[in-house]
Design a protein around this motif. Sequence first.
Motif, PDB file in Angstrom:
ATOM      1  N   ASN A  36      38.770 -75.357 -19.419  1.00 44.66           N
ATOM      2  CA  ASN A  36      38.172 -75.348 -18.080  1.00 44.66           C
ATOM      3  C   ASN A  36      37.961 -73.943 -17.534  1.00 44.66           C
ATOM      4  OD1 ASN A  36      38.264 -78.353 -17.619  1.00 44.66           O
ATOM      5  ND2 ASN A  36      40.391 -77.916 -18.117  1.00 44.66           N
ATOM      6  N   GLY A  37      38.130 -72.924 -18.387  1.00 41.79           N
ATOM      7  CA  GLY A  37      37.877 -71.551 -17.981  1.00 41.79           C
ATOM      8  C   GLY A  37      39.009 -70.903 -17.209  1.00 41.79           C
ATOM      9  N   GLY A  38      40.199 -71.506 -17.215  1.00 40.41           N
ATOM     10  CA  GLY A  38      41.331 -70.953 -16.478  1.00 40.41           C
ATOM     11  C   GLY A  38      42.262 -70.157 -17.360  1.00 40.41           C
ATOM     12  N   GLN A  39      43.540 -70.170 -17.000  1.00 40.95           N
ATOM     13  CA  GLN A  39      44.574 -69.476 -17.755  1.00 40.95           C
ATOM     14  C   GLN A  39      45.586 -70.517 -18.213  1.00 40.95           C
ATOM     15  OE1 GLN A  39      47.234 -66.695 -15.646  1.00 40.95           O
ATOM     16  NE2 GLN A  39      46.775 -65.231 -17.258  1.00 40.95           N
ATOM     17  N   LEU A  40      45.983 -70.462 -19.489  1.00 41.25           N
ATOM     18  CA  LEU A  40      46.910 -71.431 -20.075  1.00 41.25           C
ATOM     19  C   LEU A  40      48.336 -70.924 -20.076  1.00 41.25           C
ATOM     20  CD1 LEU A  40      44.919 -72.576 -23.243  1.00 41.25           C
ATOM     21  CD2 LEU A  40      45.442 -73.968 -21.241  1.00 41.25           C
ATOM     22  N   ARG A  41      49.269 -71.834 -19.829  1.00 41.32           N
ATOM     23  CA  ARG A  41      50.692 -71.552 -19.960  1.00 41.32           C
ATOM     24  C   ARG A  41      51.364 -72.778 -20.569  1.00 41.32           C
ATOM     25  NH1 ARG A  41      49.721 -66.907 -19.669  1.00 41.32           N
ATOM     26  NH2 ARG A  41      50.187 -65.521 -17.974  1.00 41.32           N
ATOM     27  N   THR A 110      42.801 -61.994  -6.556  1.00 40.71           N
ATOM     28  CA  THR A 110      42.443 -60.658  -7.033  1.00 40.71           C
ATOM     29  C   THR A 110      43.108 -60.449  -8.397  1.00 40.71           C
ATOM     30  OG1 THR A 110      44.365 -59.467  -6.191  1.00 40.71           O
ATOM     31  CG2 THR A 110      42.553 -59.868  -4.621  1.00 40.71           C
ATOM     32  N   PRO A 111      42.789 -59.376  -9.111  1.00 41.91           N
ATOM     33  CA  PRO A 111      43.469 -59.111 -10.381  1.00 41.91           C
ATOM     34  C   PRO A 111      44.992 -58.938 -10.227  1.00 41.91           C
ATOM     35  CG  PRO A 111      41.445 -57.867 -10.286  1.00 41.91           C
ATOM     36  CD  PRO A 111      41.645 -58.465  -8.915  1.00 41.91           C
ATOM     37  N   GLU A 112      45.467 -58.626  -9.012  1.00 42.61           N
ATOM     38  CA  GLU A 112      46.906 -58.450  -8.782  1.00 42.61           C
ATOM     39  C   GLU A 112      47.597 -59.732  -8.316  1.00 42.61           C
ATOM     40  OE1 GLU A 112      44.597 -56.244  -7.225  1.00 42.61           O
ATOM     41  OE2 GLU A 112      44.731 -55.030  -9.031  1.00 42.61           O
ATOM     42  N   THR A 113      46.835 -60.811  -8.135  1.00 40.95           N
ATOM     43  CA  THR A 113      47.401 -62.064  -7.639  1.00 40.95           C
ATOM     44  C   THR A 113      48.263 -62.737  -8.696  1.00 40.95           C
ATOM     45  OG1 THR A 113      45.507 -62.432  -6.180  1.00 40.95           O
ATOM     46  CG2 THR A 113      46.848 -64.352  -6.698  1.00 40.95           C
ATOM     47  N   THR A 114      49.455 -63.161  -8.283  1.00 42.63           N
ATOM     48  CA  THR A 114      50.305 -63.988  -9.133  1.00 42.63           C
ATOM     49  C   THR A 114      50.446 -65.355  -8.475  1.00 42.63           C
ATOM     50  OG1 THR A 114      52.327 -63.192  -8.080  1.00 42.63           O
ATOM     51  CG2 THR A 114      51.623 -62.052 -10.078  1.00 42.63           C
ATOM     52  N   ASN A 130      54.304 -69.258 -14.427  1.00 38.24           N
ATOM     53  CA  ASN A 130      53.722 -68.139 -13.680  1.00 38.24           C
ATOM     54  C   ASN A 130      52.373 -67.776 -14.274  1.00 38.24           C
ATOM     55  OD1 ASN A 130      55.886 -67.637 -11.831  1.00 38.24           O
ATOM     56  ND2 ASN A 130      57.045 -66.839 -13.569  1.00 38.24           N
ATOM     57  N   PHE A 131      51.421 -67.541 -13.394  1.00 37.35           N
ATOM     58  CA  PHE A 131      50.057 -67.202 -13.803  1.00 37.35           C
ATOM     59  C   PHE A 131      49.620 -65.913 -13.128  1.00 37.35           C
ATOM     60  CE2 PHE A 131      50.433 -71.772 -14.034  1.00 37.35           C
ATOM     61  CZ  PHE A 131      49.737 -72.134 -15.164  1.00 37.35           C
ATOM     62  N   MET A 132      48.740 -65.179 -13.797  1.00 39.88           N
ATOM     63  CA  MET A 132      47.976 -64.076 -13.205  1.00 39.88           C
ATOM     64  C   MET A 132      46.528 -64.406 -13.523  1.00 39.88           C
ATOM     65  SD  MET A 132      50.089 -60.549 -13.716  1.00 39.88           S
ATOM     66  CE  MET A 132      49.013 -59.687 -12.574  1.00 39.88           C
ATOM     67  N   PRO A 133      45.886 -65.216 -12.672  1.00 44.24           N
ATOM     68  CA  PRO A 133      44.579 -65.790 -13.004  1.00 44.24           C
ATOM     69  C   PRO A 133      43.493 -64.805 -13.394  1.00 44.24           C
ATOM     70  CG  PRO A 133      45.463 -66.771 -10.998  1.00 44.24           C
ATOM     71  CD  PRO A 133      46.368 -65.637 -11.369  1.00 44.24           C
ATOM     72  N   LEU A 134      43.512 -63.604 -12.851  1.00 41.90           N
ATOM     73  CA  LEU A 134      42.479 -62.620 -13.187  1.00 41.90           C
ATOM     74  C   LEU A 134      43.053 -61.431 -13.951  1.00 41.90           C
ATOM     75  CD1 LEU A 134      40.355 -62.539  -9.893  1.00 41.90           C
ATOM     76  CD2 LEU A 134      40.050 -63.955 -11.930  1.00 41.90           C
ATOM     77  N   ALA A 135      44.141 -61.652 -14.670  1.00 38.86           N
ATOM     78  CA  ALA A 135      44.778 -60.568 -15.422  1.00 38.86           C
ATOM     79  C   ALA A 135      43.768 -59.917 -16.355  1.00 38.86           C
ATOM     80  CB  ALA A 135      45.964 -61.101 -16.228  1.00 38.86           C
ATOM     81  N   SER A 136      43.710 -58.590 -16.325  1.00 41.60           N
ATOM     82  CA  SER A 136      42.732 -57.872 -17.155  1.00 41.60           C
ATOM     83  C   SER A 136      43.377 -57.243 -18.380  1.00 41.60           C
ATOM     84  CB  SER A 136      42.042 -56.787 -16.328  1.00 41.60           C
ATOM     85  OG  SER A 136      42.992 -55.855 -15.880  1.00 41.60           O
ATOM     86  N   GLU A 139      46.913 -60.737 -20.944  1.00 39.76           N
ATOM     87  CA  GLU A 139      48.153 -61.488 -20.828  1.00 39.76           C
ATOM     88  C   GLU A 139      47.914 -62.976 -20.642  1.00 39.76           C
ATOM     89  OE1 GLU A 139      51.505 -60.451 -20.851  1.00 39.76           O
ATOM     90  OE2 GLU A 139      50.621 -58.673 -21.708  1.00 39.76           O
ATOM     91  N   GLY A 140      46.703 -63.383 -20.358  1.00 37.91           N
ATOM     92  CA  GLY A 140      46.495 -64.789 -20.103  1.00 37.91           C
ATOM     93  C   GLY A 140      45.224 -65.298 -20.725  1.00 37.91           C
ATOM     94  N   GLY A 141      44.837 -66.499 -20.287  1.00 36.88           N
ATOM     95  CA  GLY A 141      43.704 -67.196 -20.854  1.00 36.88           C
ATOM     96  C   GLY A 141      42.456 -66.347 -20.940  1.00 36.88           C
ATOM     97  N   GLU A 142      41.773 -66.166 -19.846  1.00 38.59           N
ATOM     98  CA  GLU A 142      40.527 -65.413 -19.880  1.00 38.59           C
ATOM     99  C   GLU A 142      40.793 -63.920 -19.725  1.00 38.59           C
ATOM    100  OE1 GLU A 142      36.607 -67.608 -18.571  1.00 38.59           O
ATOM    101  OE2 GLU A 142      37.924 -67.144 -16.913  1.00 38.59           O
TER     102      GLU A 142
END
Length: 162
Positions: A36-41, A110-114, A130-136, A139-142
């Motif tokens: 779904n284009g998100g981040q997996l944990r 934002t990229p700093e959002t947890t 724990n997720f960092m949805p816009l991690a650059s 570290e995460g899905g996208e």
Amino acid sequence: MRRLVVTSILLSMMLMMSHFALAHTEGHLATLTPPNGGQLRASGPFHLELVAKDGELTLYITDHGDNPIPTNGGQGKANIQVGKEGKKQSVVLEPVYANIMKAKGDFKITPETTVAVFLAIPGYETQGANFMPLASNGEGGEHHHHHHHDDDTADKEREHTH
């Protein structure tokens, strides 16, 4: 002879189980393309995929075989924080359909959002992730980059070390 066969079968099963457990580490999940284009944990018996947009969180819940886990009767909470010193906000995750839970609120991603997610699904122990949805940093899905780098070689080296 029979003992050797039984021992071989048990060792094979243990090896298969350890491979299955290792296949679902955060590092492995980071190599997958989230459906779904998100981040997996990984969290206990679940794979959790968080899709975060300004003002809305969508959480998809599956088992380790990617089979949907029904969220009916479940409840959850997400704690959102922008940076270490930023504003904190809690929102309630509610079941909306099949294996999907959603939350809405007045927050920016934002990229700093947890985002710390806590989840209670009937028939399962309470889980969290724990997720960092816009991690650059991979570290995460996208993998999101909103700026250009002068040294693309260093970026490629960093990507290969994760």
